[in-house]
Design an enzyme around this catalytic site. Structure first.
Site, short mmCIF file in Angstrom:
data_model
loop_
_atom_site.label_atom_id
_atom_site.label_comp_id
_atom_site.label_asym_id
_atom_site.label_seq_id
_atom_site.Cartn_x
_atom_site.Cartn_y
_atom_site.Cartn_z
CD GLU A 36 -2.90 -1.15 2.35
OE1 GLU A 36 -2.52 -0.63 3.43
OE2 GLU A 36 -3.99 -1.72 2.23
N GLY A 102 -5.25 -15.24 -6.37
CA GLY A 102 -5.91 -15.85 -7.51
C GLY A 102 -6.33 -17.29 -7.28
N GLY A 104 -8.38 -18.08 -4.64
CA GLY A 104 -9.62 -18.05 -3.87
C GLY A 104 -9.41 -17.98 -2.36
N GLY A 106 -8.47 -15.40 -0.42
CA GLY A 106 -9.09 -14.21 0.16
C GLY A 106 -10.59 -14.39 0.32
CG ASN A 133 -6.19 -2.44 -3.70
OD1 ASN A 133 -6.14 -3.16 -4.70
ND2 ASN A 133 -5.80 -2.85 -2.51
N PRO A 135 -7.87 -3.86 -8.08
CG PRO A 135 -5.77 -4.82 -8.48
CD PRO A 135 -6.44 -3.51 -8.17
CB SER A 136 -8.78 -4.78 -3.19
OG SER A 136 -7.55 -5.41 -2.93
CE1 TYR A 140 -11.98 -7.24 -0.17
CE2 TYR A 140 -11.56 -4.91 -0.57
CZ TYR A 140 -11.19 -6.12 0.00
OH TYR A 140 -10.04 -6.20 0.73
CE LYS A 141 -17.67 -1.17 -6.73
NZ LYS A 141 -17.62 -0.15 -7.78
#
Length: 170
Positions: A36, A102, A104, A106, A133, A135-136, A140-141
């Site tokens: 970050e 990638g 799964g 997370g 961010n 990708p995150s 999340y969506k």
């Protein structure tokens, strides 16, 4: 010893962190901060984490292990919704090592936290994400999370926090 929690992915297990994991947790925090571009802001130490996580118990940590090797963590704590009249779980940090993304992992960790929230009669699971961010945000969506665009986070810390606290007695 912390009990291993099986997941849908055979080689991936979860467990609650133990005192002996403090150095590991700090290393994950630093890896996340580096990702970050905020490593310069990390002032946490093993001593502070031990005190907060295990002596005062103000937060909890889940460690994700793939083939018996730690590859990620989630640090969370309770918040409270006055509107719901119930606690929620606030996810402060979720981090998976880059080489393990990638797969799964997370999603598995987030679904475990959701299960924990339901089991603990919490009304919400929420977290913040840096606006750059992508990708995150996409991840999340895809899970069905909705951004709280109408809310802005405010913070006081360091000298401002001390000054505000001092103003109570002035």
């Amino acid at each position: 010893m912390s009990e291993l929690i099986d997941t849908k992915l055979e080689k991936f297990k979860l467990r609650f962190a133990r005192k002996k994991d403090v150095a590991l947790v700090l290393s994950f925090i630093k890896e996340l901060a580096e990702y970050e571009n905020m490593l310069h802001e990390v002032v946490a130490t093993e001593k502070l984490l031990k005190e907060s996580l295990f002596d005062r118990k103000v937060a909890e940590v889940i460690i994700g292990e793939y083939e018996d090797k730690p590859v990620g963590f989630a640090l969370f704590f309770y918040n409270f919704s006055t509107f719901l009249g119930r606690p929620g779980i606030y996810l402060e940090d979720l981090y998976i090592k880059p080489e393990m993304r990638g797969k799964g992992l997370g999603k598995i960790m987030l679904s475990f936290l959701a299960k924990l929230a339901v089991e603990r009669n919490c009304g919400r699971l929420e977290w913040s994400c840096l606006d750059w961010n992508e990708p995150s945000i996409k991840f999340y969506k895809r899970l069905g999370a909705v951004p709280m665009d109408e809310w802005t986070v405010y913070r006081v810390n360091d000298k401002t926090l001390a000054d505000l606290a001092k103003s109570f007695d002035d």
